[in-house]
Each structure stands twice: as C-alpha cells, then as structure tokens.
Design an enzyme around this catalytic site. Structure first.
Site, PDB file in Angstrom:
ATOM      1  CG  HIS A 217      -2.067   1.188   0.732  1.00 38.49           C
ATOM      2  ND1 HIS A 217      -3.005   1.111  -0.358  1.00 38.49           N
ATOM      3  CD2 HIS A 217      -2.089   2.301   1.104  1.00 38.49           C
ATOM      4  CE1 HIS A 217      -3.617   2.172  -0.479  1.00 38.49           C
ATOM      5  NE2 HIS A 217      -3.320   2.823   0.502  1.00 38.49           N
ATOM      6  CE1 TYR A 221      -2.166   6.964  -0.721  1.00 37.17           C
ATOM      7  CE2 TYR A 221      -1.502   5.406   0.672  1.00 37.17           C
ATOM      8  CZ  TYR A 221      -2.400   5.967  -0.003  1.00 37.17           C
ATOM      9  OH  TYR A 221      -3.620   5.871   0.336  1.00 37.17           O
ATOM     10  CG  HIS A 368      -8.726   1.517  -7.376  1.00 35.99           C
ATOM     11  ND1 HIS A 368      -9.142   2.975  -7.012  1.00 35.99           N
ATOM     12  CD2 HIS A 368      -7.542   1.125  -6.745  1.00 35.99           C
ATOM     13  CE1 HIS A 368      -8.257   3.083  -5.980  1.00 35.99           C
ATOM     14  NE2 HIS A 368      -7.435   2.110  -5.842  1.00 35.99           N
ATOM     15  CG  PHE A 369      -4.525  -1.130 -10.800  1.00 35.66           C
ATOM     16  CD1 PHE A 369      -4.060  -1.007 -12.168  1.00 35.66           C
ATOM     17  CD2 PHE A 369      -4.836  -2.282 -10.106  1.00 35.66           C
ATOM     18  CE1 PHE A 369      -3.934  -2.235 -12.816  1.00 35.66           C
ATOM     19  CE2 PHE A 369      -4.762  -3.588 -10.750  1.00 35.66           C
ATOM     20  CZ  PHE A 369      -4.429  -3.549 -12.233  1.00 35.66           C
ATOM     21  CG  HIS A 370      -5.532   0.889 -15.767  1.00 36.67           C
ATOM     22  ND1 HIS A 370      -5.993  -0.695 -15.352  1.00 36.67           N
ATOM     23  CD2 HIS A 370      -4.457   0.590 -16.549  1.00 36.67           C
ATOM     24  CE1 HIS A 370      -5.175  -1.423 -16.046  1.00 36.67           C
ATOM     25  NE2 HIS A 370      -4.042  -0.542 -16.599  1.00 36.67           N
ATOM     26  NE  ARG A 433      -6.721  -7.659  -9.667  1.00 34.70           N
ATOM     27  CZ  ARG A 433      -5.661  -7.228  -9.006  1.00 34.70           C
ATOM     28  NH1 ARG A 433      -6.218  -7.139  -7.487  1.00 34.70           N
ATOM     29  NH2 ARG A 433      -4.543  -6.791  -9.584  1.00 34.70           N
ATOM     30  NE  ARG A 434      -3.823 -10.547  -8.264  1.00 35.28           N
ATOM     31  CZ  ARG A 434      -4.270 -10.031  -7.191  1.00 35.28           C
ATOM     32  NH1 ARG A 434      -5.422 -10.498  -6.677  1.00 35.28           N
ATOM     33  NH2 ARG A 434      -3.689  -9.065  -6.245  1.00 35.28           N
TER      34      ARG A 434
HETATM   35 FE1  HAS Z   1      -5.901   1.983  -4.279  1.00 38.84          FE
HETATM   36  C1  HAS Z   1      -6.236  -1.686  -4.391  1.00 38.84           C
HETATM   37  C2  HAS Z   1      -7.970   1.865  -1.372  1.00 38.84           C
HETATM   38  C3  HAS Z   1      -5.376   5.269  -3.521  1.00 38.84           C
HETATM   39  C4  HAS Z   1      -3.413   2.057  -6.486  1.00 38.84           C
HETATM   40  N1  HAS Z   1      -4.801   0.722  -5.317  1.00 38.84           N
HETATM   41  C5  HAS Z   1      -5.172  -0.836  -5.188  1.00 38.84           C
HETATM   42  C6  HAS Z   1      -4.361  -1.530  -6.272  1.00 38.84           C
HETATM   43  C7  HAS Z   1      -3.561  -0.529  -6.903  1.00 38.84           C
HETATM   44  C8  HAS Z   1      -3.985   0.661  -6.197  1.00 38.84           C
HETATM   45  C9  HAS Z   1      -2.515  -0.869  -7.743  1.00 38.84           C
HETATM   46  O1  HAS Z   1      -8.809  -0.217   0.480  1.00 38.84           O
HETATM   47  C10 HAS Z   1      -4.471  -2.820  -6.708  1.00 38.84           C
HETATM   48  C11 HAS Z   1      -3.422  -3.733  -5.929  1.00 38.84           C
HETATM   49  C12 HAS Z   1      -3.401  -5.245  -6.372  1.00 38.84           C
HETATM   50  O2  HAS Z   1      -2.994  -5.552  -7.359  1.00 38.84           O
HETATM   51  O3  HAS Z   1      -4.256  -5.937  -5.667  1.00 38.84           O
HETATM   52  N2  HAS Z   1      -6.609   3.345  -2.954  1.00 38.84           N
HETATM   53  C13 HAS Z   1      -7.463   2.989  -1.787  1.00 38.84           C
HETATM   54  C14 HAS Z   1      -7.755   4.154  -1.035  1.00 38.84           C
HETATM   55  C15 HAS Z   1      -7.144   5.171  -1.734  1.00 38.84           C
HETATM   56  C16 HAS Z   1      -6.185   4.758  -2.853  1.00 38.84           C
HETATM   57  C17 HAS Z   1      -8.297   4.234   0.158  1.00 38.84           C
HETATM   58  N3  HAS Z   1      -4.630   3.214  -4.886  1.00 38.84           N
HETATM   59  C18 HAS Z   1      -4.788   4.780  -4.594  1.00 38.84           C
HETATM   60  C19 HAS Z   1      -3.518   5.279  -5.126  1.00 38.84           C
HETATM   61  C20 HAS Z   1      -2.919   4.370  -6.030  1.00 38.84           C
HETATM   62  C21 HAS Z   1      -3.736   3.277  -5.916  1.00 38.84           C
HETATM   63  C22 HAS Z   1      -3.146   6.825  -5.132  1.00 38.84           C
HETATM   64  C23 HAS Z   1      -1.860   4.477  -7.298  1.00 38.84           C
HETATM   65  C24 HAS Z   1      -1.112   5.621  -7.487  1.00 38.84           C
HETATM   66  N4  HAS Z   1      -6.832   0.419  -3.284  1.00 38.84           N
HETATM   67  C25 HAS Z   1      -7.584   0.562  -2.292  1.00 38.84           C
HETATM   68  C26 HAS Z   1      -7.957  -0.775  -1.506  1.00 38.84           C
HETATM   69  C27 HAS Z   1      -7.585  -1.496  -2.329  1.00 38.84           C
HETATM   70  C28 HAS Z   1      -6.704  -0.874  -3.683  1.00 38.84           C
HETATM   71  C29 HAS Z   1      -8.776  -1.034  -0.473  1.00 38.84           C
HETATM   72  C30 HAS Z   1      -7.567  -3.399  -2.608  1.00 38.84           C
HETATM   73  C31 HAS Z   1      -8.989  -3.625  -3.135  1.00 38.84           C
HETATM   74  C32 HAS Z   1      -9.040  -5.055  -3.223  1.00 38.84           C
HETATM   75  O4  HAS Z   1      -9.756  -5.651  -2.551  1.00 38.84           O
HETATM   76  O5  HAS Z   1      -8.155  -5.918  -3.702  1.00 38.84           O
HETATM   77  C33 HAS Z   1      -6.754   6.862  -1.363  1.00 38.84           C
HETATM   78  O6  HAS Z   1      -5.535   7.097  -1.198  1.00 38.84           O
HETATM   79  C34 HAS Z   1      -7.858   7.658  -2.170  1.00 38.84           C
HETATM   80  C35 HAS Z   1      -7.762   8.921  -1.508  1.00 38.84           C
HETATM   81  C36 HAS Z   1      -8.065  10.027  -2.566  1.00 38.84           C
HETATM   82  C37 HAS Z   1      -8.806  10.945  -2.606  1.00 38.84           C
HETATM   83  C38 HAS Z   1      -8.903  11.843  -3.936  1.00 38.84           C
HETATM   84  C39 HAS Z   1      -8.600  13.231  -3.883  1.00 38.84           C
HETATM   85  C40 HAS Z   1      -8.548  13.966  -5.046  1.00 38.84           C
HETATM   86  C41 HAS Z   1      -7.626  14.921  -5.777  1.00 38.84           C
HETATM   87  C42 HAS Z   1      -7.675  15.601  -6.848  1.00 38.84           C
HETATM   88  C43 HAS Z   1      -8.216  16.831  -6.778  1.00 38.84           C
HETATM   89  C44 HAS Z   1      -8.726  17.260  -7.905  1.00 38.84           C
HETATM   90  C45 HAS Z   1      -8.636  18.661  -8.713  1.00 38.84           C
HETATM   91  C46 HAS Z   1      -8.859  18.953  -9.968  1.00 38.84           C
HETATM   92  C47 HAS Z   1      -8.049  19.695  -7.593  1.00 38.84           C
HETATM   93  C48 HAS Z   1      -9.861  11.043  -1.672  1.00 38.84           C
HETATM   94  C49 HAS Z   1      -6.540  15.266  -4.675  1.00 38.84           C
HETATM   95  C50 HAS Z   1     -10.053  19.424 -10.066  1.00 38.84           C
HETATM   96  C51 HAS Z   1     -10.884  18.955 -11.374  1.00 38.84           C
HETATM   97  C52 HAS Z   1     -12.159  19.215 -11.658  1.00 38.84           C
HETATM   98  C53 HAS Z   1     -12.522  18.630 -12.989  1.00 38.84           C
HETATM   99  C54 HAS Z   1     -13.225  19.791 -10.806  1.00 38.84           C
END
Ligand code: HAS
Length: 549
Positions: A217, A221, A368-370, A433-434
């Site tokens: 995890h 980050y 999700h990861f894409h 998947r997988r």
């Molecule tokens: Fe995830 C699975 C939970 C973030 C990557 N994640 C994965 C896997 C990958 C991955 C590769 O809880 C698959 C692993 C595998 O092969 O099995 N993930 C989260 C959570 C977050 C999260 C809670 N993941 C990421 C990020 C990744 C990433 C970042 C890569 C860089 N993820 C999971 C969970 C799994 C998981 C479970 C396991 C699922 C399973 O069962 O297998 C958090 O960090 C997300 C927080 C993000 C936010 C968004 C904030 C938004 C922002 C943008 C602002 C936009 C602006 C533009 C200013 C709350 C900062 C404005 C534009 C307009 C158009 C208005």
C-alpha cells in the site's frame, strides 16, 4: 541549470523509464486483445507472462526510474549540485536497480516468473526472480541514501533553516519508501529466496502476503507523492502564483508518513487467518490516509482560484476560464487531478470493509488502479516529461511537439476513460481479475455482463488500443526531446524548471523534525501489525510451491 554530471544521471534514469514504458504498454495492448479472444499467442508466450511483464515494467520499473529522475533533478536544482560521494551512491543505486530490472525482465520473458507483479505465494518463480526484486529494492535504497546524504549536507550548511519544499517532500517520500520496503525485503530474503531455491520446502503464505501488503500500500503513495510534489510545487508556478500554504503542504506529506503503512490489511479483507478486529483497525487507519489527499484537493482548488481571480476571473467559476489551458504542461496535470476524483472515490469504496466483498478480485480493482496510477500519476509524469527533458538537454519544446503532446494527452484521456469505465462496470457485475479466462464456458448470465455498450471486451480493447497509440506518440516526443529537437539558442527558447515560491514564514519548524514522525509511524505500525503478524508467524500453515503455467 543543474550540473552536467547530475543532468547525465537524470537523463539515464529517464531513458530506462521510457524503455520500460515502451515494452510495458506493448504488453498492455496484447493483453486487451487476448481477453477479447482476438489474438492467439505463440506457444512460448502466455497471458500471465505478458500480464506480469505489463505490471512489473509499468507499475514498478517505469515509475521507480522516473521518480528518481525527478527527485535527483529537483534536489540538485533546489539544494545545489551533488558532491562526489552523493554522485557515486546515486550512480551505484541506478546501476544496481538496472541490473535487478534486467534480470527480472529476463526471468519473466523466459517464462520462469509468471507470478504477476504481486508475486503471491504459493505461485513459485525462479529464485533468481526474487533475487532480481531484492536488487531493485537495494538499488533504490542506495539512491535514497544518496539523496538523504545530499539533504544532510545542505542542512549542515544552513543550520536552523527549513529546507526548500521540494527537498522536504522528497525526503518525506524516501522515509516512507525505506520503512515500507522493510516488509518486502523481509519476505523476499527470509521467505521467498530460501523457498524458491529449495532450501526449505514450504512457505507461510499468509505471512508472505501480509508482509507484501505492508509494503504494497505505501508503494502506491511512493508513486503518488512525486506527482503531488509536482502539484504542490510546479503547478502554482505554471498558473502564475505561489504555493497556497507551505505548512499545509508539508503537513500533508507528514500525514502520509504516518498513515500510509499501517493499512495493508485493506488489501486482504477477504482473506482468512487475520481476525476482523485487525482488519477493522486498519480500515480505520485507511480512512486517515485519505485526509492528506483531501487536503491536497483543497489546496489545488485554492491555488486555481487565487490564480484565476488574479488574472481577472469573476463570479463563482470565472477563474476557471483563466487557467493556462494552452500550456500542455498544465493541462496534462489538470486532467491527472480530475481522474483522481473518481480514482480516490473508488479507493474509499474498496476500503469500506463490506463493500470490498463486492469488488475484491474483480475487474473493478483493475479499473481503480488504472485511474490512480495509470492516469493521475502517469499523466503527471507526462506533464513533467514535457519540460524536464528539454530543460536537461537544452533542446526546444517546439510548437509542433507541443501540438503532438496535446494529442497525446487527450488520446490517453479518452483511452483511459473507455477502458477503465468498462473495467469498473464489468467488475461490479462480477467479471474476475488476474485471469485470462473470463467467459465461464459461455454461461448465459456471464455473457450478459459483456453485452452493455460500455461493459464489454471490445470497449476495453478499443480503449487499450487508443492508449497504446498514445504511448507511442509519447515515446516519439521523448525521443525528439532527447536527441532530435533543435538546441535552444535564444533565451525565450530555453525551458525552465518551474518551481513556485513558497512562503515559509508561518511554517512550524517541528514539521521538519523527522524523528518525531518516524517515531509516531513506528508506533502506529507496531500497534497495527505486531500481534497479527506474530499470530501468523506462529499459527499459519506453510505451502509447497505451485507452478501453474
Ligand atoms: Fe488503491 C487497490 C484503497 C489510492 C493503487 N490501489 C489498489 C491497487 C492499486 C492501487 C495498484 O482499500 C491494486 C493492488 C492489487 O494488485 O491487488 N486506494 C485506496 C484508497 C486510496 C487509494 C483508500 N490506490 C490509490 C492510489 C494508487 C492506488 C493513489 C496509485 C497511485 N486500493 C484501495 C483498496 C484496495 C486498492 C482497499 C484493495 C482492493 C482489493 O480488494 O483488492 C486513497 O488514497 C484515495 C484518496 C484520494 C482521494 C481523492 C482526492 C482528489 C484529489 C484530486 C483533486 C482534483 C482537482 C482537480 C483539484 C480522496 C487530490 C479539479 C478538477 C475538476 C474537473 C473539478
């Protein structure tokens, strides 16, 4: 301009990153066609080999080399050129990581390591594959120590001063990385290598997975934070303003050090052998690690609004139109941010204990990861590439290349939208998947999943193809910026390293007291992991290896 030696090192890192990107995206193209039954592979090549190469080369190798390129360039720019010892360590780090990468790639291509990028036991690869992975990690540690050494030398010369924001964020990411890698190093060295070379018969599967996700995890980050550095430090400069809040920016990175590690069980919510209590605790901590991303979103909106209003934007959203849309370095990163809104929301769904039952091990997770690593992170790296390479080579980012860059960024957006939307929907319906096998022998209810306009393999394949074309365009742009584009002669043609001013006058000094944050992080890790890991060490059964390919 940073020194010639540092520039060379950065360019080598970028070069290897984009070679990995080229091979990795090609494997991605093959994959969507195989899933669509539109391609038969030759006998020596199979789906899992390609899937492993795709995951390893893009998610692990492209990111790692690019991240170190960005770190080295930024640290050299903000803290001064590297001294001889720092340079030596950084080169050693690069070489060791490269040797690990080449060895891992050879193992995958020769069919001895089709274990996917998560290398879950009891699938068993050649022992050399795990040695290769260990070398990759050791290489990144050497590079990390080089950067830490450079930072310490600067701190000694500038007693009592806060380091520049770029350096602070780099060091935070490196601290996170070193603590995180302890998990994967432990499992690879003490479990996988002895087992794969036949020195022991069995492997404790649940322990190996838990140690992997202790690392896995925070790994996400390690990909995200360099992108956040660009959002916090580069974007304000591109939109013509200052960093919105230096303390907020630093504090958000500190929160990542604290909360990104003790959360790995959210990848194992459906696995037996870990009690619900520990899973629940880590789910709660996962919700804490969402906070710094929300702070980042707030900070970005504030930056955009301040900049837009300064340029005369009025009304509730008038500032929006004043953003520098014609600057591809900005637009690419803005789209990256927009992708992270659904990407982050999807993460919150995944982390919600009960909802995870529905999405785990389905194509939803692939979606999700894409739209996390494949769009917010990758598109930010593209935005950085467009100025970092010409900054280093002294070549022009010509009008023609800028136009191509726009086409590349837009096509990546379209391809990613099509493919990931399709993956999310198919995953919700139940597509796994997988696995290469996804038709369940033509069972009617399964066939039904694939009959939607968006939810079908054709959409995924079309999306994947557009992505591949976009990737080739990017490679063309990179090659031009490296070797072909004319050298800049006039001042206006030189590309700058955009770093925004950051006002540190209100930033509390204790934010840079690393020992506090490392101490709290270790305490949280012990709280979340000590008992469940000890339980797994003593009680989880071992398994013999399986080679299923
Ligand atoms: Fe995830 C699975 C939970 C973030 C990557 N994640 C994965 C896997 C990958 C991955 C590769 O809880 C698959 C692993 C595998 O092969 O099995 N993930 C989260 C959570 C977050 C999260 C809670 N993941 C990421 C990020 C990744 C990433 C970042 C890569 C860089 N993820 C999971 C969970 C799994 C998981 C479970 C396991 C699922 C399973 O069962 O297998 C958090 O960090 C997300 C927080 C993000 C936010 C968004 C904030 C938004 C922002 C943008 C602002 C936009 C602006 C533009 C200013 C709350 C900062 C404005 C534009 C307009 C158009 C208005």
């Amino acid at each position: 301009m940073i020194g010639i030696q540092d520039r060379k090192l950065v360019l080598w890192n970028i070069g290897v990153a984009y070679i990995a990107f080229l091979i990795g995206t090609f494997c991605g193209l093959l994959q969507v066609f195989i899933r669509n039954d539109a391609l038969d592979l030759p006998a020596w090549l199979d789906y899992y080999q390609i899937l492993t190469a795709h995951g390893v080369l893009l998610a692990l190798i492209y990111t790692t080399f690019f991240i170190f390129a960005f770190f080295i360039a930024g640290m050299s720019k903000t803290l001064g050129n590297f001294g001889p010892k720092v340079s030596l360590f950084a080169w050693l780090g690069f070489i060791v990581t490269l040797i690990g990468t080449v060895l891992a790639t050879i193992m995958i291509i020769s069919g001895k390591a089709s274990v996917l990028y998560t290398f879950y036991a009891p699938l068993k690869a050649s022992g050399w594959y795990y040695v290769a992975l260990a070398l990759v990690v050791i290489g990144t540690w050497l590079s990390s120590f080089a950067l830490i050494g450079h930072y310490i030398a600067w701190k000694k010369r500038n007693k009592g001063q806060l380091s520049p924001l770029f350096a602070f964020m780099t060091i935070s990411t490196i601290i996170l990385w070193i603590i995180a890698c302890l998990g994967v190093v432990t499992t690879v060295v003490f479990q996988y290598i002895p087992w794969a070379f036949g020195w022991v018969d069995t492997i404790n599967v649940e322990l190996s997975r838990s140690l992997f996700w202790y690392f896995g995890h925070p790994l996400v980050y390690f990909w995200l934070l360099p992108a956040y550095i660009a959002w916090y430090v580069v974007i304000p400069k591109l939109v013509g303003t200052k960093v919105f809040s230096d303390s907020l920016a630093r504090f958000s990175f500190v929160l990542f050090i604290l909360f990104s590690i003790p959360v790995g069980f959210h990848h194992q919510l459906t696995e037996p052998g870990i009690s619900s209590f520990w899973k629940f605790l880590q789910v709660v901590l996962t919700f804490m690690v969402i906070v710094p991303s929300l702070m980042t979103a707030f900070s970005m909106f504030a930056t955009f609004e301040i900049s837009g209003r300064k340029k005369g934007g009025t009304g509730l959203f008038g500032w929006f139109t004043k953003l520098p849309w014609k600057d591809v370095r900005f637009t690419s990163i803005f789209i990256a941010m927009a992708f992270f809104i659904p990407g982050g929301a999807g993460g919150i769904i995944n982390a919600s204990f009960q909802m995870n039952e529905l999405v785990h091990n389905t194509l939803w997770i692939v979606g999700h990861f894409h739209i996390t690593v494949g769009a917010p992170v990758a598109m930010t790296f593209m935005g950085i590439t467009f100025w970092l390479i010409p900054y280093l080579t002294g070549r022009k980012f010509t009008k023609q290349l800028q136009k191509l860059a726009f086409i590349q960024v837009i096509s990546w957006t379209i391809g990613m939208l099509l493919m990931s939307t399709s993956q999310h929907i198919l995953g919700l319906l139940g597509a796994p998947r997988r696995t290469a096998y996804s038709g369940y022998n033509g069972h009617p209810s399964t066939l039904d999943w694939f009959s939607g306009i968006l939810s079908n393999h054709v959409t995924m394949a079309v999306g994947g193809t557009i992505l591949f074309i976009s990737a080739m365009l990017l490679i063309y742009i990179v090659a031009n910026l490296l070797f072909v584009s004319p050298k800049a002669k006039l001042k206006k043609d030189f590309v700058e390293f955009p770093i925004a001013e950051s006002d540190t006058s209100h930033t509390p000094k204790f934010l840079e007291n690393w020992w506090i944050w490392i101490g709290v992080a270790v305490a949280l890790i012990i709280m979340a992991y000590a008992l469940p890991l000890s339980d797994l060490i003593h009680n989880a059964p071992g398994s013999r290896g399986h080679i299923t390919w």
